[in-house]
Design an enzyme around this catalytic site. Structure first.
Site, PDB file in Angstrom:
ATOM      1  N   LYS A 171       3.006   5.720  -2.447  1.00  0.00           N
ATOM      2  CA  LYS A 171       2.387   6.065  -3.729  1.00  0.00           C
ATOM      3  C   LYS A 171       3.047   5.280  -4.864  1.00  0.00           C
ATOM      4  O   LYS A 171       4.107   4.660  -4.673  1.00  0.00           O
ATOM      5  CB  LYS A 171       2.519   7.579  -3.939  1.00  0.00           C
ATOM      6  CG  LYS A 171       1.832   8.424  -2.856  1.00  0.00           C
ATOM      7  CD  LYS A 171       1.993   9.911  -3.166  1.00  0.00           C
ATOM      8  CE  LYS A 171       1.413  10.786  -2.073  1.00  0.00           C
ATOM      9  NZ  LYS A 171       1.538  12.225  -2.409  1.00  0.00           N
ATOM     10  N   TYR A 183      -8.575  12.474  -1.835  1.00  0.00           N
ATOM     11  CA  TYR A 183      -8.031  13.814  -2.057  1.00  0.00           C
ATOM     12  C   TYR A 183      -9.129  14.876  -2.190  1.00  0.00           C
ATOM     13  O   TYR A 183      -8.881  15.941  -2.754  1.00  0.00           O
ATOM     14  CB  TYR A 183      -7.126  13.818  -3.283  1.00  0.00           C
ATOM     15  CG  TYR A 183      -5.745  13.225  -3.018  1.00  0.00           C
ATOM     16  CD1 TYR A 183      -4.934  13.735  -1.999  1.00  0.00           C
ATOM     17  CD2 TYR A 183      -5.244  12.173  -3.776  1.00  0.00           C
ATOM     18  CE1 TYR A 183      -3.674  13.202  -1.738  1.00  0.00           C
ATOM     19  CE2 TYR A 183      -3.978  11.635  -3.527  1.00  0.00           C
ATOM     20  CZ  TYR A 183      -3.203  12.159  -2.510  1.00  0.00           C
ATOM     21  OH  TYR A 183      -1.951  11.638  -2.261  1.00  0.00           O
ATOM     22  N   ASN A 198       6.205  12.573  -4.527  1.00  0.00           N
ATOM     23  CA  ASN A 198       6.759  12.675  -3.169  1.00  0.00           C
ATOM     24  C   ASN A 198       6.555  11.402  -2.329  1.00  0.00           C
ATOM     25  O   ASN A 198       6.552  11.434  -1.105  1.00  0.00           O
ATOM     26  CB  ASN A 198       6.265  13.941  -2.458  1.00  0.00           C
ATOM     27  CG  ASN A 198       4.767  13.947  -2.243  1.00  0.00           C
ATOM     28  OD1 ASN A 198       4.084  12.963  -2.539  1.00  0.00           O
ATOM     29  ND2 ASN A 198       4.259  15.036  -1.708  1.00  0.00           N
ATOM     30  N   HIS A 201       2.120   9.143   1.338  1.00  0.00           N
ATOM     31  CA  HIS A 201       1.077   9.953   1.972  1.00  0.00           C
ATOM     32  C   HIS A 201       0.990   9.594   3.447  1.00  0.00           C
ATOM     33  O   HIS A 201       1.130   8.423   3.807  1.00  0.00           O
ATOM     34  CB  HIS A 201      -0.282   9.673   1.323  1.00  0.00           C
ATOM     35  CG  HIS A 201      -1.414  10.226   2.132  1.00  0.00           C
ATOM     36  ND1 HIS A 201      -1.829  11.534   2.028  1.00  0.00           N
ATOM     37  CD2 HIS A 201      -2.175   9.657   3.109  1.00  0.00           C
ATOM     38  CE1 HIS A 201      -2.811  11.744   2.895  1.00  0.00           C
ATOM     39  NE2 HIS A 201      -3.049  10.624   3.566  1.00  0.00           N
ATOM     40  N   GLU A 251      -9.514   8.540   6.836  1.00  0.00           N
ATOM     41  CA  GLU A 251      -8.744   7.839   5.802  1.00  0.00           C
ATOM     42  C   GLU A 251      -8.654   6.338   6.108  1.00  0.00           C
ATOM     43  O   GLU A 251      -8.737   5.511   5.198  1.00  0.00           O
ATOM     44  CB  GLU A 251      -7.353   8.467   5.664  1.00  0.00           C
ATOM     45  CG  GLU A 251      -7.424   9.856   5.046  1.00  0.00           C
ATOM     46  CD  GLU A 251      -6.122  10.625   5.041  1.00  0.00           C
ATOM     47  OE1 GLU A 251      -6.121  11.767   4.529  1.00  0.00           O
ATOM     48  OE2 GLU A 251      -5.099  10.119   5.547  1.00  0.00           O
TER      49      GLU A 251
HETATM   50  P1  IDP Z   1       0.949  16.273   2.053  1.00  0.00           P
HETATM   51  O1  IDP Z   1       0.945  15.025   1.196  1.00  0.00           O
HETATM   52  O2  IDP Z   1       2.349  16.656   2.481  1.00  0.00           O
HETATM   53  O3  IDP Z   1      -0.028  16.218   3.202  1.00  0.00           O
HETATM   54  P2  IDP Z   1      -0.924  18.082   0.713  1.00  0.00           P
HETATM   55  O4  IDP Z   1      -0.794  19.583   0.724  1.00  0.00           O
HETATM   56  O5  IDP Z   1      -2.041  17.472   1.489  1.00  0.00           O
HETATM   57  O6  IDP Z   1       0.499  17.475   1.116  1.00  0.00           O
HETATM   58  O7  IDP Z   1      -1.068  17.659  -0.809  1.00  0.00           O
HETATM   59  C1  IDP Z   1      -1.441  16.354  -1.169  1.00  0.00           C
HETATM   60  C2  IDP Z   1      -0.582  15.892  -2.301  1.00  0.00           C
HETATM   61  O8  IDP Z   1      -0.852  16.683  -3.450  1.00  0.00           O
HETATM   62  C3  IDP Z   1       0.937  16.050  -2.081  1.00  0.00           C
HETATM   63  O9  IDP Z   1       1.497  14.986  -1.349  1.00  0.00           O
HETATM   64  C4  IDP Z   1       1.452  16.103  -3.500  1.00  0.00           C
HETATM   65  O10 IDP Z   1       1.582  14.786  -4.037  1.00  0.00           O
HETATM   66  C5  IDP Z   1       0.329  16.809  -4.224  1.00  0.00           C
HETATM   67  N1  IDP Z   1       0.623  18.244  -4.371  1.00  0.00           N
HETATM   68  C6  IDP Z   1       0.513  19.196  -3.425  1.00  0.00           C
HETATM   69  N2  IDP Z   1       0.877  20.400  -3.912  1.00  0.00           N
HETATM   70  C7  IDP Z   1       1.213  20.171  -5.211  1.00  0.00           C
HETATM   71  C8  IDP Z   1       1.652  21.030  -6.272  1.00  0.00           C
HETATM   72  O11 IDP Z   1       1.829  22.234  -6.107  1.00  0.00           O
HETATM   73  N3  IDP Z   1       1.895  20.415  -7.472  1.00  0.00           N
HETATM   74  C9  IDP Z   1       1.720  19.100  -7.677  1.00  0.00           C
HETATM   75  N4  IDP Z   1       1.290  18.260  -6.708  1.00  0.00           N
HETATM   76  C10 IDP Z   1       1.039  18.799  -5.506  1.00  0.00           C
END
Ligand code: IDP
Length: 149
Positions: free
Chosen positions: A9, A49, A112, A115, A126
């Protein structure tokens, strides 16, 4: 052979972590079959997303992912989908295990770093969303006999 979609990212790119992240998948023994550096369009980000459309963080997430370049990749190998998720770590870097990419390199859920597809069906969708078939390279690494018996 199984394939997964990974994307470094904008925070990972801006922090200069692309090389470190690619190194982890290379040295683990997975095979890179697709790679591109791009600033995703809003349309691409929203499709990627789409499952999170109703979540409160959706707008911010799309804003962030379209804000800068990402490194989009397809990696191949036995069990690569689940293994890459393990190597990436939990969604929140603060609680991700040390040794994982997010556990070692991040501190915030909205930043984070990377992805990774979470299941075979999402990986398939994807990969076809981010790559054209002709952008993927099927090749046989010379290391294969040293990685598999
Ligand atoms: P993942 O990336 O670990 O699969 P997902 O639940 O699919 O996690 O969420 C997609 C992305 O959305 C996450 O990587 C993160 O960047 C963002 N995200 C998920 N939950 C939150 C939140 O509570 N606050 C802000 N961003 C979030």
């Amino acid at each position: 052979m199984e394939r997964t979609f990974l994307a470094i990212k904008p925070d990972g790119v801006q922090r200069g972590l692309a090389g470190e992240i690619i190194r982890r998948f290379e040295t683990k023994g997975f095979t890179l079959v697709g790679l591109k550096f791009l600033k995703p369009s809003r349309e691409l980000a929203e499709q990627h997303y789409a499952v999170h459309r109703q979540r409160p963080f959706f707008a911010g997430l799309v804003e962030f992912i379209t804000s800068g370049p990402v490194v989009a990749m397809v990696w191949e190998g036995d069990g690569v989908i689940a293994a890459a998720r393990k190597m990436i770590g939990a969604t929140n870097p603060l609680t991700a295990e040390p040794g994982t990419i997010r556990g070692d390199l991040g501190i915030n859920i909205g930043r984070n770093i990377i992805h990774g597809s979470d299941a075979p069906e999402t990986a398939k969708n994807e990969i076809s969303l981010w790559f054209k078939e002709e952008e993927l390279v099927s090749w046989q690494p010379h290391l294969t006999p040293w990685l598999h018996e």
